[in-house]
Design an enzyme around this catalytic site. Sequence first.
Site, PDB file in Angstrom:
ATOM      1  N   ASP A   1     -10.992  26.166   0.746  1.00 36.56           N
ATOM      2  CA  ASP A   1     -10.611  25.406   1.934  1.00 36.56           C
ATOM      3  C   ASP A   1     -11.056  23.967   1.720  1.00 36.56           C
ATOM      4  OD1 ASP A   1     -10.396  24.492   4.784  1.00 36.56           O
ATOM      5  OD2 ASP A   1     -10.026  26.626   5.097  1.00 36.56           O
TER       6      ASP A   1
ATOM      7  N   SER B   1      -9.989   9.134  13.251  1.00 38.55           N
ATOM      8  CA  SER B   1      -9.306  10.284  12.662  1.00 38.55           C
ATOM      9  C   SER B   1      -9.054  10.072  11.172  1.00 38.55           C
ATOM     10  CB  SER B   1      -7.989  10.510  13.401  1.00 38.55           C
ATOM     11  OG  SER B   1      -7.112  11.271  12.635  1.00 38.55           O
ATOM     12  N   SER B   2      -8.532   8.885  10.817  1.00 40.82           N
ATOM     13  CA  SER B   2      -8.219   8.655   9.401  1.00 40.82           C
ATOM     14  C   SER B   2      -9.471   8.631   8.555  1.00 40.82           C
ATOM     15  CB  SER B   2      -7.522   7.316   9.199  1.00 40.82           C
ATOM     16  OG  SER B   2      -6.437   7.211  10.030  1.00 40.82           O
TER      17      SER B   2
ATOM     18  N   GLU C   1      -3.457  -0.966   3.555  1.00 51.21           N
ATOM     19  CA  GLU C   1      -2.767   0.045   4.348  1.00 51.21           C
ATOM     20  C   GLU C   1      -1.398   0.387   3.764  1.00 51.21           C
ATOM     21  OE1 GLU C   1      -3.436   1.966   6.838  1.00 51.21           O
ATOM     22  OE2 GLU C   1      -1.420   2.614   7.414  1.00 51.21           O
TER      23      GLU C   1
ATOM     24  N   HIS D   1      -0.887 -12.885   1.288  1.00 49.81           N
ATOM     25  CA  HIS D   1       0.543 -13.096   1.018  1.00 49.81           C
ATOM     26  C   HIS D   1       1.388 -12.825   2.261  1.00 49.81           C
ATOM     27  CE1 HIS D   1       0.766  -8.695  -0.613  1.00 49.81           C
ATOM     28  NE2 HIS D   1       1.092  -8.706   0.660  1.00 49.81           N
ATOM     29  N   HIS D   2       0.768 -12.272   3.294  1.00 52.09           N
ATOM     30  CA  HIS D   2       1.494 -12.118   4.562  1.00 52.09           C
ATOM     31  C   HIS D   2       1.408 -13.376   5.404  1.00 52.09           C
ATOM     32  CE1 HIS D   2       2.213  -7.782   4.089  1.00 52.09           C
ATOM     33  NE2 HIS D   2       1.063  -7.798   3.430  1.00 52.09           N
TER      34      HIS D   2
ATOM     35  N   THR E   1       2.271  -1.199 -11.187  1.00 52.32           N
ATOM     36  CA  THR E   1       3.367  -0.440 -10.589  1.00 52.32           C
ATOM     37  C   THR E   1       4.462  -0.223 -11.614  1.00 52.32           C
ATOM     38  OG1 THR E   1       2.850  -1.677  -8.586  1.00 52.32           O
ATOM     39  CG2 THR E   1       4.756  -0.249  -8.511  1.00 52.32           C
TER      40      THR E   1
ATOM     41  N   ARG F   1      13.289 -12.033  12.149  1.00 50.03           N
ATOM     42  CA  ARG F   1      13.024 -10.687  12.618  1.00 50.03           C
ATOM     43  C   ARG F   1      12.498 -10.747  14.051  1.00 50.03           C
ATOM     44  NH1 ARG F   1       7.392  -9.196   9.417  1.00 50.03           N
ATOM     45  NH2 ARG F   1       7.451  -7.356  10.767  1.00 50.03           N
TER      46      ARG F   1
END
Lengths: 535, 301, 297
Positions: A108, A171-172, A257, A304-305, A330, A452
């Site tokens: 488990d 929770s995470s 994230e 970069h955001h 990647t 957007r």
Amino acid sequence: MANTATHDHAHDAHDHKPQGLKRWLYATNHKDIGTMYLVFACVLFFLGGAMALVIRLELFQPGLQFVDPGFFNSMTTMHALLMIFGAVMPAWTGLANWMVPMQVGAPDMALPRLNNFSFWLLPFAFTLLLLTLFVPGGAPAGGWTLYPPLSLQAGDSFPLTIFAIHLMGISSILGAINVVVTIMNMRAPGMGLLNMPLFCWTWLITAYLLIAVMPVLAGAVTMLLTDHFFGTAFFTAAGGGDPVMFQHIFWFFGHPEVYILILPAFGVVSEIIPTFSRKPLFGYESMVYATASIAFLSFIVWAHHMFTVGMPLAGQLFFMLSTMLIAVPTGVKVFNWCATMWKGSISFETPMLFALAFLFLFTLGGFSGLMLAIVPADFQYHDSYFVVAHFHYVLVPGAVFAIMAGVYYWLPKWSGKMYDERIGKLHFWLSTIGVNVLFFPQHFLGLAGMPRRIPDYSTQFADWNMVSSIGAFIFGFSQLLFVYVVWSAVRKGAPAPQRPWEGAHGLEWELPTPAPYHSWETPPSREVVTKGVMH
Amino acid sequence: MTRNIRTALGSLALLAVAALAPAARAEWSNINMTEGVTPLSRDIHALHMTIFWWCVAIGVFVFGWMIWSLVKFRKSQGAKPDVTMVHSTKAEIIWTVIPVFILVLMAIPATRTLIAIEDTRGTELSIKVTGYQWKWHYEYLGQDVKFFSTLARSSDEARQLQSGIDPKSVPDYLLDVDNPLVVPEDTKVRVLLTAQDVIHAWWVPAFGMKKDAIPGNVNELWFKVDKGKTGIYRGQCAELCGRDHGFMPVVVKVVTKAEYAQWLAQQKAPAAPAAAEAAPTDTATDAMPPVAAAAPAAPAG
Amino acid sequence: MANAHATDHPADKYYVPHESPWPIYGSATLFVFMIGLCGWLNEWYGPWIFAIGTLMLIGLFVGWFAVVINEHQKGMYNMQVDRSFRMGMLWFIFSEVMFFAAFFGALFYARQLSVPWAGGEGVKIFNSLLLWKDYSAGWPTNGPMALGPRDDGSFETIPAFGLPAINTAILLLSGVTLTIAHHAIKEGNRRILNIFLGVTILLGFIFVGVQSWEYIHAYRDLGLQLSTGIYGSTFFMLTGFHGLHVTLGAIMLLVVWFRTMKGHFTPQRHFGFEAVAWYWHFVDVVWLGLFVFVYWV
Ligand code: HEA
Ligand code: HEA
Ligand code: CUA
Ligand SMILES: [Cu+2]
């Protein structure tokens, strides 16, 4: 070395399966909890998807036909929060619950009660979040990124949103701790870290990311809360704070994230492609190192955001270059998958089809990500539909397709039943066509200058928006087929053999089908482990 | 059953193709970034196309490899797996090093353009732009000319929920304002951006520039419209700023230097600015929580 | 033992707990607790719901821990379970570290970047030309508009080498006494254990007391409040969350103290004690960071 699982009722150790409602409410079994996670994720996927359909409905043609602009913004915000925190993350935790103990040869998860706690926090967290739809002032409408000062303008929904995020975060974190401990402490004798299936590896690294960044998100939203209610000035320039500070803290969480959402997908695809190519995964170790590099890099690329917030030149250059670097590990993964198929013996069952679509379309989304990383060009792309196209390509045919691939792949082992291959394939084709009709035109819209997060647009954008909305409805309604396939397989599917896929390797396939309630009550012998890990 | 699926898929593919019909009558500017009208916007466009073609090239290679494998190594065609092929240090080094190399090739022009963008020397005209929920305020520094710029009345009427007005009948639907910003061609214009309430972003695609307008901060951007490119250029607020974020366009009228001088003189005539200077925020302020009150007010000077 | 390789399972049994009502009860508790907080902030019926939530929360800790302690006492946990608990606790502490990191990040960002920028440093020269004309940036600051309780916008700070230094000494000392207690538990010396654990708890509560006194002083006499610009915000949020952790840690130590009184731990097995001790040291280290970066430099 004998090692058996015991229970309080020391002697009824055999498939002691609790009955009725208690089995679910009080669950400590990793499979039951995994099932609850997956069902929950599915429900939230439909809720979040329904909100996306509201968005696409309003954007079907120019002019405001259906919803108020404020409500539209709430839909955008809630759609993203539900999809990310309610659908994709719980789906991954659900898969981890099912598969990690089976793959490492454990009975488990390491901390079963904590496991149930992690799960049951979610329904309560999302009750809080969904309650905001009914409070004065409406649901949060400042975007999922919650930028102040705008997010501070929310009405009564404000504390509900913040505390919902706190609960999801707890929770995470607890879920991630459980995965780490299970993998580090519960592996069967003879299973070294570098023998683990890649799904365990990618999840292990994901879990570290979660433990590192969810608390940062909690901190960020706590500061929002105190700025709103207690007069702190973290994000108010008049008091020496800075609205941009929130963005830094948020994206320090936010960028890792997005890899939290995609790394387990890499794991699933790394299991499926070798199986249906009937060939071991190419470059196993480099896959592990590539995953670790991606995770490491993910901590130093966050700004970069925020290229348009007015950072000094050196900052912009640093974040551009570090972001571009992520293409390298990647790329290693993509090339390894290609090399795995090379000289294979490939067949195209539904899990493989989804994995292949992942491979193509994720790479496409990666390319647009790379374009976004180029700062001068991002000055044009930023906050346009080009960004929306980018992240849906990596999230929908990326993360979501990989989840579906995983469900098709392991469903026979879970339920002991085969799904209907023809309907599975139909689901695949409808989804793949739908998703491209839905998101590909959004590249065009963005490049042509459509921002957007707008409920209405000027008429030059009308054609492609209509196409995109048609795609949304094709894609959205096709997902009902998925529910149908799974449901009918569990209900009345043909019995599945122990190893339903010819080329499948891994300890989970050494278990009988369906897998016993307590996966490995005695740890698998070294021979079984060696046979299972063969790569 | 299989046939039904085929038919279903076939009709779906047809539908998809039909949906793609707009492509046939699409203009290039509807699917790609335009070159714009400033040196920087051209550089950016060139950069965009360079990376795009690099991605296409890599894509042709990677997707080619995938499709080739999928076609050639099908089990149904009797392909036998080569299970010994599990690792190759040489291959792995190659596909690590070559991408790095390509990235360097991309980074060089990107860095060059970025440095040019950040070079604000030699500005000839400075305009302070303040974002409000939901309008822009323009102030020509040192000229005593300032005014608000809001969505044009015709668009505003058509964009109401179920207004019954066909947007296609409205000229420049959502992209038109009452008072556009007026600037001279061939002049290095510096825009100093800030905001009064929440974050906005000022974006005119044809100038290749977008920057956030942040309360309590001043950001800079500049553009210099090519000589001979007079005309009207349109853009939008590009940072979610609340309910009417979609309804605060940016319109810039580029005129010749002579026309500009004339216009400026006209603005300075006593009556004109007073009319344009409406009450700063009508709808916005009353819905605001305490924090907005603590945000800096637009300084009067 | 604890450092044994992950694969060498002991020959005894792995414990899989049977169904338990505590997790779902715990989730419901947090839900009630948070709805209560929301209600309070939104001026619904908050305080009442909040009070119920708090009671439920106490019930949760008492109830859930009682089960675990009980199972432990019955010897249901083998070394592998013990190791799971240890790893779990360590990673939990790491997540707490990251929570504090967010607030330290805010502090450093403000001090190093946003405050100087507000003063027009570097590329941000137009901030001082157009917006904050006569703001001279420096630290400590309550911003260009001098936010805070006083009309003239002034405020004072608490010097590092007064009470904060004493508090540092107290907390460091408590770390030492706890380590002595830890050695005592390993040697099975119950008397030393009880005394030094007791002293540690006492020091913890003294620390919290001093801190509260300092807060009152700051609020009443120094014009230093949560709303005193970025300085007040970072000061109170960092020290406040730290104080909360000290309080929780002290309560947990208290529980452990009662357990040692009842003779719960053996020299070989005392996970409960160690977990709380780790927690205490973590709180200690955070304080050092606070002392240096919030009070001192
Ligand atoms: C699963 C989620 C996911 C993933 C995996 C990624 C992956 C990447 N993302 Fe994306 N991204 C998001 C989710 C994700 N992103 C989201 C949600 C947002 C928007 C958030 C918001 O604002 O709401 C966003 C926004 C976003 C931005 C900000 C845009 C803006 O707002 O202006 C940027 C900018 O750099 C970016 C870059 C990248 C890069 C470089 C990658 C790379 O990891 C991609 C790497 C992959 C490849 C490059 C393809 C494969 C590689 C090869 C075949 C090798 C050879 C290739 C080359 C040498 C080019 N992303
Ligand atoms: C994992 C994450 C994820 C996923 C899976 C999706 C899936 C989808 N997304 Fe979303 N999206 C985001 C993450 C995600 N998105 C994020 C982060 C943003 C940014 C938000 C922001 O700007 O703050 C965003 C924003 C976003 C926008 C931009 C909004 C704006 O800027 O205003 C749009 C517009 O087209 C969109 C569309 C869609 C669509 C059509 C899907 C489809 O794939 C959905 C598929 C549809 C279904 C599955 C519906 C099925 C429902 C039925 C069949 C009806 C029955 C209903 C019930 C039973 C309840 N999304
Ligand atoms: Cu102003 Cu968006
Ligand atoms: Cu990112």
